[in-house]
Design an enzyme around this catalytic site. Structure first.
Site, PDB file in Angstrom:
ATOM      1  N   GLU A 207     -13.441  -3.596 -36.687  1.00 12.35           N
ATOM      2  CA  GLU A 207     -12.505  -1.779 -36.633  1.00 12.35           C
ATOM      3  C   GLU A 207     -11.532  -2.416 -36.953  1.00 12.35           C
ATOM      4  OE1 GLU A 207      -9.277  -0.239 -34.840  1.00 12.35           O
ATOM      5  OE2 GLU A 207      -9.458  -1.847 -35.782  1.00 12.35           O
TER       6      GLU A 207
ATOM      7  N   ASP B  51      -8.221   1.118 -26.994  1.00  9.48           N
ATOM      8  CA  ASP B  51      -7.733   0.218 -27.890  1.00  9.48           C
ATOM      9  C   ASP B  51      -5.755  -0.091 -27.510  1.00  9.48           C
ATOM     10  OD1 ASP B  51      -6.761  -1.583 -30.663  1.00  9.48           O
ATOM     11  OD2 ASP B  51      -8.010  -0.034 -31.498  1.00  9.48           O
TER      12      ASP B  51
ATOM     13  N   HIS C 191       0.186  -7.057 -34.053  1.00  9.96           N
ATOM     14  CA  HIS C 191      -0.654  -7.761 -35.835  1.00  9.96           C
ATOM     15  C   HIS C 191       0.534  -8.726 -35.266  1.00  9.96           C
ATOM     16  CE1 HIS C 191      -3.292  -4.996 -37.501  1.00  9.96           C
ATOM     17  NE2 HIS C 191      -3.465  -5.441 -35.754  1.00  9.96           N
TER      18      HIS C 191
END
Length: 352
Positions: free
Chosen positions: A209, A232, A319
């Protein structure tokens, strides 16, 4: 959260899965689902597809990607320092001073990633945003020959995997994006499998992804679902410096997020919202006016089109090495998805 589900979550978070190298985490998924799925298969792309009642006329697909952002070894210099390119979307500043792991054929090799110390930076360097080219990995080797005997070009690299429980049922770990979404999909299948399902449910651990929704594209083509729900993470806005006017008011611990917008089928979205209210499942609502950058994007345009929903888990510091989510949010998200498929008779019309 049941102990078996918590143990599964910890195994996911303790297993590396950079895009293109998801085999270890897919083995964890296969091992868990075989106790309750009617069928388990792995396609040529590496997507793991666990199904309950697969022969039913109406098919529902849950998509949660298993891959995390990482790096890839590209060069070893004469002194044994290692250079790498990124896999997925990194802010290079997040990498400075991190403990890393290089995943070799012989096993994990600990490394650190850093740059020239601040004392030695020029005035111009201090003012500049760090570039990936300025960073290197160090495993403590003496020279290139020592490194080359252990590490190969193309070996994947991740942040050091470390799960930490915080206050108020929050938890921090690298790769919450999207191992928690994957957990929701698989756990929802397990919970729904204990009921009398009238539809076929396919929980898919999708790959790649982070480099372009590739696993969702290929697995959705194979499953050919009528209805698809992607799970998600989404940005939590309950921390400083984030503009809620555009990103919404999203908080950890206030429940999963149900998205509205043109990428989402309004009938699916309305049913998710109605069930959340009926079952008294805490939830939040967010909106996106464009095609979303996750598996819901690929699901919606599969074949002749899929009635698509998006349920997201609030995530602080996406992230990074310290992504943070609420354990209650993911538990409630699994309940919501299970309730959705249990409620279906297989004759519903999801035409917008």
């Amino acid at each position: 959260m049941e102990p078996v589900a918590y143990d599964f979550l910890r195994k996911l978070l303790d297993t590396p899965s950079p895009s293109g190298y998801e085999r270890p985490i897919q083995d964890v998924v296969r091992s868990y689902v075989r106790d309750f799925a009617d069928s388990v298969s792995t396609d040529l792309h590496g997507n793991v597809i666990a199904a309950k009642n697969p022969g039913a006329a109406r098919r529902v697909m849950f998509a949660g990607h298993c891959d995390q952002i990482g790096m890839l070894v590209t060069h070893i210099n004469e002194n044994g320092f290692i250079y790498a390119q990124t896999i997925g979307g990194w802010d290079a500043q997040q990498l400075i001073g991190q403990r890393m792991v290089i995943w070799t054929a012989e096993g994990p090799v600990p490394a650190v990633i850093s740059r020239k110390p601040i004392h030695l930076l020029s005035d111009e360097e201090r003012k500049s945003v760090v570039k990936l080219d300025d960073l290197w990995l160090d495993i403590g080797a003496r020279n290139k020959a020592e490194v080359a005997g252990i590490i190969k070009i193309g070996d994947p690299v991740t942040l050091e995997l470390k799960y930490t429980e915080m206050r108020n049922k929050l938890a921090s770990s690298p790769a919450m994006d999207n191992k928690v979404g994957l957990w929701v999909c698989i756990e929802a299948l397990r919970r729904a499998s204990q009921q009398n399902l009238q539809v076929g449910v396919f929980a898919v651990s999708t790959v790649c992804e982070e480099i372009g929704l590739r696993g969702a594209q290929t697995s959705a083509f194979g499953v050919d679902p009528h209805i698809g729900i992607a799970v998600d993470v989404t940005h939590a806005t309950d921390c400083p410096t984030i503009d809620k006017r555009q990103q919404g008011d999203i908080a950890l611990g206030s429940g999963p997020v149900i998205f509205r917008g043109p990428n989402m089928n309004p009938v699916v979205t309305a049913k998710l919202l109605s069930l959340a209210q009926e079952k008294m499942i805490p939830h939040q609502i967010s909106a996106s006016g464009r095609a979303v950058p996750n598996d819901a994007n690929a699901l919606q345009v599969n074949r002749a089109g899929v009635a698509t929903g998006l349920v997201s888990i609030p995530n602080r510091y996406m992230h990074s090495a310290v992504e943070m989510v609420s354990l209650e949010d993911i538990d409630q998200a699994a309940d919501l998805l299970a309730a959705f498929v249990i409620s279906l008779e297989g004759t519903e019309d999801f035409t917008p």
